[in-house]
Design a protein around this motif. Structure first.
Motif, PDB file in Angstrom:
ATOM      1  N   LEU A 263      -8.774   3.219 -15.665  1.00 14.90           N
ATOM      2  CA  LEU A 263      -9.555   2.061 -15.234  1.00 14.90           C
ATOM      3  C   LEU A 263      -9.807   2.123 -13.728  1.00 14.90           C
ATOM      4  O   LEU A 263     -10.923   1.871 -13.255  1.00 14.90           O
ATOM      5  N   ARG A 264      -8.765   2.499 -12.979  1.00 14.51           N
ATOM      6  CA  ARG A 264      -8.865   2.530 -11.523  1.00 14.51           C
ATOM      7  C   ARG A 264      -9.514   3.811 -11.004  1.00 14.51           C
ATOM      8  O   ARG A 264      -9.756   3.954  -9.810  1.00 14.51           O
ATOM      9  N   LEU A 265      -9.783   4.765 -11.895  1.00 12.95           N
ATOM     10  CA  LEU A 265     -10.377   6.037 -11.500  1.00 12.95           C
ATOM     11  C   LEU A 265     -11.898   5.870 -11.419  1.00 12.95           C
ATOM     12  O   LEU A 265     -12.627   6.106 -12.370  1.00 12.95           O
ATOM     13  N   GLY A 266     -12.353   5.426 -10.269  1.00 10.91           N
ATOM     14  CA  GLY A 266     -13.790   5.212 -10.089  1.00 10.91           C
ATOM     15  C   GLY A 266     -14.215   3.765 -10.194  1.00 10.91           C
ATOM     16  O   GLY A 266     -15.402   3.447 -10.076  1.00 10.91           O
ATOM     17  N   TRP A 267     -13.251   2.850 -10.406  1.00  8.35           N
ATOM     18  CA  TRP A 267     -13.566   1.416 -10.466  1.00  8.35           C
ATOM     19  C   TRP A 267     -12.504   0.666  -9.684  1.00  8.35           C
ATOM     20  O   TRP A 267     -11.327   1.062  -9.657  1.00  8.35           O
ATOM     21  N   SER A 268     -12.898  -0.398  -9.056  1.00  3.58           N
ATOM     22  CA  SER A 268     -11.919  -1.188  -8.296  1.00  3.58           C
ATOM     23  C   SER A 268     -12.261  -2.665  -8.363  1.00  3.58           C
ATOM     24  O   SER A 268     -13.414  -3.051  -8.586  1.00  3.58           O
ATOM     25  N   HIS A 269     -11.228  -3.471  -8.175  1.00  2.00           N
ATOM     26  CA  HIS A 269     -11.397  -4.924  -8.076  1.00  2.00           C
ATOM     27  C   HIS A 269     -10.493  -5.394  -6.949  1.00  2.00           C
ATOM     28  O   HIS A 269      -9.262  -5.463  -7.112  1.00  2.00           O
ATOM     29  N   LYS A 270     -11.109  -5.627  -5.794  1.00  2.00           N
ATOM     30  CA  LYS A 270     -10.360  -6.003  -4.589  1.00  2.00           C
ATOM     31  C   LYS A 270      -9.287  -4.942  -4.329  1.00  2.00           C
ATOM     32  O   LYS A 270      -9.555  -3.762  -4.398  1.00  2.00           O
ATOM     33  N   ASP A 271      -8.055  -5.362  -4.052  1.00  2.00           N
ATOM     34  CA  ASP A 271      -6.977  -4.396  -3.804  1.00  2.00           C
ATOM     35  C   ASP A 271      -6.001  -4.321  -4.977  1.00  2.00           C
ATOM     36  O   ASP A 271      -4.917  -3.743  -4.853  1.00  2.00           O
ATOM     37  N   LYS A 272      -6.382  -4.889  -6.096  1.00  2.00           N
ATOM     38  CA  LYS A 272      -5.475  -4.944  -7.248  1.00  2.00           C
ATOM     39  C   LYS A 272      -5.298  -3.547  -7.859  1.00  2.00           C
ATOM     40  O   LYS A 272      -6.258  -2.792  -8.011  1.00  2.00           O
ATOM     41  N   GLU A 273      -4.057  -3.200  -8.187  1.00  2.00           N
ATOM     42  CA  GLU A 273      -3.753  -1.881  -8.737  1.00  2.00           C
ATOM     43  C   GLU A 273      -3.340  -1.931 -10.208  1.00  2.00           C
ATOM     44  O   GLU A 273      -3.742  -1.089 -11.006  1.00  2.00           O
ATOM     45  N   ILE A 274      -2.516  -2.904 -10.563  1.00  2.00           N
ATOM     46  CA  ILE A 274      -1.977  -2.986 -11.930  1.00  2.00           C
ATOM     47  C   ILE A 274      -2.710  -4.084 -12.692  1.00  2.00           C
ATOM     48  O   ILE A 274      -2.807  -5.226 -12.235  1.00  2.00           O
ATOM     49  N   PHE A 275      -3.212  -3.725 -13.882  1.00  2.00           N
ATOM     50  CA  PHE A 275      -3.965  -4.668 -14.712  1.00  2.00           C
ATOM     51  C   PHE A 275      -3.389  -4.682 -16.127  1.00  2.00           C
ATOM     52  O   PHE A 275      -3.157  -3.619 -16.721  1.00  2.00           O
TER      53      PHE A 275
END
Length: 459
Positions: A263-275
């Motif tokens: 999910l985080r590989l090429g996409w981001s939401h603010k500085d959030k890391e764990i979803f």
């Protein structure tokens, strides 16, 4: 707007990690918008398509929590529809039969290469009036003048000259449809509204858009996501290590951790890391997808997995651990379950994978300890004397806990004029078969008193 997305892999090999991320983004976009996500198996390559790969794709996506709506859509079952649309395109003067031989096409390719130009079929048969009685492919009559625009939901407006799109083949000489035709017809039949795929498909989208327009079908929305590159910066291929989902499962990467990483590989939401899974659905949108390729980072995957190992409920962790060991390592006596559950708290210490936990737990799972050559060399005369003195004093202990063990270890350190490592290393080797692993007190207290004496006495 309704959202209908799809993931359309070919069952010609194990599921590639790039494909997994594509499936994830399609699934998230559909679920975020209360839409539908379908799985289409593109199995028209009969020689290379295999049921084992189809089942592996389905099971792998399910393992990650990516569940498709309805039954799998099997592309080969729709070939009659594909060929019928091909004939309609001929009737509408958007396709023509091409009789050029393989030799002629090779000559054209050689000439283009000599001129350092990309090969584009010269349209020799485009304006033939009469159909010949000889084998032929069916080519789509691409636009020659003007330009084409795709309003890409990730890459922005993409505009190319129509002259760069060749008259591509839609039916082979054996009357079987090509990818361009089958994918377009199926996407229309499935009422797909959003096509999310790798940006290496950009030219395919321009070709397929022309088929949509020729058939006066509604053109779907396109989103082309950057590819995943290897740690060397090259396009990730199935020949790379850790390129398929199975590669990660074998070393004990957990599904939630891998899904979060992708999910985080090429996409981001603010500085959030764990979803959490639900947070992924709630927060995902294509605006957060970057335009540059992402580099696969194994150290980041391991770090993410370690975080999940630390956070997960220990009973759930043991369940996942046992499933992993039984599938990828070895069967073990169910009578060991209780002790493993009790010890999972320290067995997971510093573990980045389920395989690491297995390595830490082998001394519990296996009754017969095997000491490697390098560790065996460390069991010198002093080490054996320390073990002998430990056994003698250990037998006298009225109860076993850290409070009773610490004075014993301290006594051995003083008597043998050494340090904690000098005492702990030979004891750990004797009890686990390795100088590495869980803490000494944890190891001793995890075993039955008689088992400790038995193992050390055999040194």
């Amino acid at each position: 707007m309704s959202f209908v997305c799809r993931f359309a892999p070919s069952p010609t090999g194990p599921l590639h990690i790039g494909g997994v991320r594509t499936a994830l983004f399609n699934w998230l976009l559909a679920k975020k918008n209360n839409g539908k996500y379908y799985l289409r198996i593109e199995d028209t390559d009969k020689e290379r398509s295999k049921d084992e790969f189809k089942n592996q794709i389905i099971n792998s996506l399910s393992w990650l929590g990516i569940k498709h709506d309805g039954a799998e859509y099997i592309q080969s079952k729709n070939i009659d529809k594909h060929t019928a649309i091909a004939k309609r395109l001929v009737e509408k003067d958007f396709a023509y039969y091409c009789y050029c031989s393989a030799e002629e096409l090779e000559d054209q390719k050689a000439l283009a290469k000599k001129k350092s130009l990309p090969f584009i079929y010269n349209r020799k048969c485009r304006d033939l009036k009469d159909k010949k009685n000889k084998p032929a492919v069916l080519r789509f009559k691409s636009k020659i003048s003007g330009s084409a625009l795709i309003k890409d939901l990730v890459q922005g407006d993409k505009n190319i000259s129509n002259s760069t799109i060749e008259d591509f083949v839609i039916l082979r000489k054996d009357n079987t449809p090509t990818y361009q035709l089958s994918a377009t017809v199926d996407d229309h039949e499935m009422k797909i509204t959003h096509i999310i795929r790798g940006d290496d498909h950009m030219i395919n989208s321009f070709k397929q858009k022309q088929i949509y327009e020729a058939m006066t079908w509604e053109v779907p929305n396109f989103a082309h996501i950057p590819l995943i590159h290897s740690d060397k910066g090259k396009k990730l291929s199935k020949r790379d290590n850790a390129s398929t989902l199975e590669d990660y499962k074998k070393i004990g990467i957990m599904s939630d951790a891998l899904r979060n990483y992708l999910l985080r590989l090429g996409w981001s939401h603010k500085d959030k890391e764990i979803f959490t899974k639900q947070e992924s659905i709630d927060l995902f949108d294509l605006n957060g997808v970057g335009k540059s390729p992402s580099k696969l980072d194994m150290s980041r995957i391991l770090s993410m997995n370690e975080t999940y190992i630390k956070k997960i409920d220990e009973k759930e962790l043991f369940k996942l651990f046992k499933e992993y060991v039984l599938k990828y390592k070895k069967p073990f006596d169910v009578s060991k379950d209780d002790i493993l559950i009790k010890c999972i708290g320290f067995l997971k210490n510093k573990a980045k994978t389920l395989e690491d936990i297995f390595s830490n737990a082998q001394y519990i799972i296996d009754d017969d300890i095997k000491i490697g050559d390098e560790d065996q060399k460390l069991l010198n005369d002093q080490s054996k004397l320390i073990i002998k003195d430990f056994i003698s004093e250990f037998k006298k202990l009225p109860s076993l806990n850290k409070e009773t063990l610490e004075p014993l270890i301290k006594l051995l350190i003083e008597n043998h004029k050494t340090n904690f490592k000098g005492v702990g290393q030979p004891l750990r080797i004797g009890l686990t078969g390795s100088r590495f692993g869980p803490g000494l007190y944890d190891v001793i207290l995890s075993l039955d008193k008689a088992e400790v004496v038995k193992r050390l006495s055999s040194i």
